[in-house]
Motif scaffolding. Structure first.
Motif, short mmCIF file in Angstrom:
data_model
loop_
_atom_site.label_atom_id
_atom_site.label_comp_id
_atom_site.label_asym_id
_atom_site.label_seq_id
_atom_site.Cartn_x
_atom_site.Cartn_y
_atom_site.Cartn_z
N PHE A 199 -3.73 16.70 5.27
CA PHE A 199 -3.07 17.79 4.30
C PHE A 199 -3.96 19.16 4.40
O PHE A 199 -3.49 20.18 4.22
N GLU A 200 -5.24 18.97 4.92
CA GLU A 200 -6.18 20.16 5.09
C GLU A 200 -5.43 20.79 6.40
O GLU A 200 -5.27 22.24 6.18
N LEU A 232 1.59 18.93 -1.02
CA LEU A 232 1.65 18.47 0.39
C LEU A 232 2.11 16.93 0.14
O LEU A 232 3.15 16.45 0.97
N ALA A 261 -2.21 22.50 5.65
CA ALA A 261 -2.12 23.82 4.82
C ALA A 261 -2.85 24.86 5.75
O ALA A 261 -2.19 25.90 5.69
N VAL A 310 6.25 20.16 6.87
CA VAL A 310 5.21 19.50 6.31
C VAL A 310 5.41 18.05 6.87
O VAL A 310 4.51 17.34 7.19
N ARG A 358 -0.25 28.51 6.98
CA ARG A 358 -0.85 30.01 7.03
C ARG A 358 -0.53 30.74 8.52
O ARG A 358 -0.44 31.89 8.41
N GLU A 405 1.23 29.15 -0.79
CA GLU A 405 -0.09 28.39 -0.80
C GLU A 405 0.06 27.08 -1.44
O GLU A 405 0.29 27.04 -2.40
N LEU A 406 -0.13 25.91 -0.75
CA LEU A 406 0.20 24.84 -1.19
C LEU A 406 -1.11 24.04 -1.32
O LEU A 406 -1.83 23.88 -0.38
N SER A 407 -1.22 23.10 -2.44
CA SER A 407 -2.23 22.28 -2.72
C SER A 407 -2.19 21.04 -1.76
O SER A 407 -1.05 20.64 -1.49
N PRO A 408 -3.18 20.17 -1.52
CA PRO A 408 -3.04 18.84 -0.86
C PRO A 408 -2.14 18.19 -1.68
O PRO A 408 -1.33 17.41 -1.18
#
Length: 86
Positions: A58-59, A80, A62, A40, A66, A74-77
């Protein structure tokens, strides 16, 4: 030193010497050993270099997670962002 059987297989299938194959295997394994946090941070810095804004970065990260071979949750913005900025 990586697995000798793997190095031998790579050497035989590519025509590389054993030493060259060992270096290739080491490099590939190191690439895949990268933690989620390291990935990241590295990708954030890369995207920032090319002028992207955090919302877009961040999108993108993410989506990239994947596709990575490590098991990343699964990480949210927000998650991150916290990896990058603490």
């Amino acid at each position: 030193m990586p697995d000798e059987a793997l190095v031998s297989r790579v050497a035989q299938s590519t025509g590389l010497t054993y030493g060259e194959a060992a270096r290739v295997v080491d490099d590939v394994l190191a690439w895949h050993r990268e933690s989620v946090e390291e990935f990241v941070r590295r990708r954030h810095a890369h995207h920032q270099t090319y002028g992207k804004r955090n919302e877009q970065i961040f999108e993108l990260i993410a989506a990239e997670l994947r596709e990575r071979p490590f098991a990343a949750p699964e990480l949210s913005p927000r998650q991150l962002r916290r990896m990058v900025y603490g």
